[in-house]
Design an enzyme around this catalytic site. Structure first.
Site, PDB file in Angstrom:
ATOM      1  N   LEU A  98      -6.627  -5.663   4.635  1.00  0.00           N
ATOM      2  CA  LEU A  98      -6.625  -4.539   3.953  1.00  0.00           C
ATOM      3  C   LEU A  98      -5.545  -3.832   4.744  1.00  0.00           C
ATOM      4  O   LEU A  98      -5.005  -4.185   5.759  1.00  0.00           O
ATOM      5  CB  LEU A  98      -7.879  -3.871   4.515  1.00  0.00           C
ATOM      6  N   ASP A  99      -4.567  -3.042   3.961  1.00  0.00           N
ATOM      7  CA  ASP A  99      -3.645  -2.529   4.561  1.00  0.00           C
ATOM      8  C   ASP A  99      -3.758  -1.483   5.572  1.00  0.00           C
ATOM      9  O   ASP A  99      -4.945  -1.139   5.677  1.00  0.00           O
ATOM     10  CB  ASP A  99      -2.856  -1.733   3.299  1.00  0.00           C
ATOM     11  N   TYR A 100      -2.762  -1.045   6.361  1.00  0.00           N
ATOM     12  CA  TYR A 100      -2.961  -0.470   7.723  1.00  0.00           C
ATOM     13  C   TYR A 100      -3.802   0.762   7.242  1.00  0.00           C
ATOM     14  O   TYR A 100      -4.566   1.487   8.233  1.00  0.00           O
ATOM     15  CB  TYR A 100      -1.155  -0.163   8.044  1.00  0.00           C
ATOM     16  N   ASN A 101      -3.469   1.356   5.916  1.00  0.00           N
ATOM     17  CA  ASN A 101      -4.159   2.971   5.831  1.00  0.00           C
ATOM     18  C   ASN A 101      -5.202   2.832   5.045  1.00  0.00           C
ATOM     19  O   ASN A 101      -5.781   3.817   4.563  1.00  0.00           O
ATOM     20  CB  ASN A 101      -3.031   3.851   5.340  1.00  0.00           C
ATOM     21  N   THR A 102      -5.697   1.445   4.566  1.00  0.00           N
ATOM     22  CA  THR A 102      -6.878   1.302   3.796  1.00  0.00           C
ATOM     23  C   THR A 102      -8.081   1.257   4.797  1.00  0.00           C
ATOM     24  O   THR A 102      -7.966   0.493   5.718  1.00  0.00           O
ATOM     25  CB  THR A 102      -6.564   0.160   3.106  1.00  0.00           C
TER      26      THR A 102
END
Length: 295
Positions: free
Chosen positions: A146-150
């Site tokens: 998952l992306d950093y801000n997801t």
């Protein structure tokens, strides 16, 4: 048998066959001389240590170069070293024990956290491995990223084979997200996404989209996709002039985020259809009722 190809390990025939072990000194395999059993399955030392959650395959090569790995009391000098479940493998003098059974966890990844099981020492950002250590979980592999801000549901397991199967686009597990976007929703956007799109030369599979709530210029969408390509949601919505301001993963295949608090994890059952994709190297693998098959 002439061995033109040297794989990571080999187990031939049914459970009554003999295991053929690689002989590095010749072009032939040599037999152990007993019926094949679980302990006959030989794998590279790098794969074994990765399976046991000690280090990645690349990191294992560094450990070997530093002389920190031993097999049956002898120092390992080459990454092309084969071990079985009966081998006594140690790192820095500590015996490496293989996991008893495959395990799967549902973890609520908070926003602003690196999705990695290991991070560089100089990186001061919070990572998934930091949060897992705080709740007593170690040696787990993330199923995809998952992306950093997801934020939201992240599956974790101690079985690399299961992680690869779940994350593989061809497995087509539905990933459901709640997505907040800024901008005006253009007409026929849902129809276009439902047919699949090509963005910057990359073809994306059909995506189901449902509008949930809208307030001013902000809209919450529920999006379901099956591929999980890198930053897929952002790339799919950019052509429509939409800016994503928040992403929460709610579901991955049969597993849901539910009421798991951010930074916490719950162990979930590995469904029968998934057990057959687990490694046969677990000492209590419930999927190992039939003859062992190569990974």
């Amino acid at each position: 048998i002439n061995a033109e190809y040297m794989g990571e390990f080999m187990l031939l025939g049914s459970s009554s066959c003999r295991f053929l072990r690689l002989s590095r000194s010749s072009r032939f395999f040599t037999t152990i001389g007993k019926p094949a059993t679980e302990t006959d399955v030989a794998v590279r030392i790098s794969r074994w240590l990765s399976f046991c959650g000690v280090a990645s395959r690349h990191e294992t090569e560094r450990l070997i170069e530093q002389g920190r790995v031993q097999v049956d009391g002898e120092k390992v000098t080459s990454p092309v070293t084969f071990v079985t479940a009966a081998s006594r493998v140690s790192v820095d003098g500590h015996l490496v024990r293989r996991p008893n059974r495959p395990r799967l966890f549902a973890f609520h990844k908070p926003r602003g956290v690196l999705c990695t099981a290991r991070k560089e020492e100089k990186d001061t950002r919070s990572a998934v491995c930091d949060l897992l250590s705080q709740i007593g979980l170690h040696g787990l592999i993330t199923v995809g990223r998952l992306d950093y801000n997801t934020e939201g549901l992240l599956l974790l397991t101690n079985c690399g084979e299961l992680a690869q199967y779940l994350a593989r686009p061809g497995s087509a597990f539905v990933r459901a997200y709640s997505v907040r976007v800024h901008g005006r929703i253009p007409p026929r956007m849902t129809e276009r996404l439902a047919k699949g799109m090509v963005v910057d030369g990359m073809r994306y599979a059909p995506v189901k989209v449902r509008m949930r709530t809208s307030k001013g210029s902000n809209t919450w969408l529920e999006m379901q996709l099956t591929e999980g390509k890198n930053r897929e949601l952002k790339k799919l919505l950019q052509p429509f002039g939409l800016v994503i301001t928040r992403i929460i993963r709610l579901r991955f295949g049969p597993y849901q985020l539910g009421k798991i608090a951010p930074g916490m994890a719950e162990e979930v059952q590995i469904l029968p259809d998934l057990l057959r994709h687990c490694s046969p190297l677990f000492s209590e693998n419930p999927a190992s009722e039939s003859p062992l098959q190569p990974l």
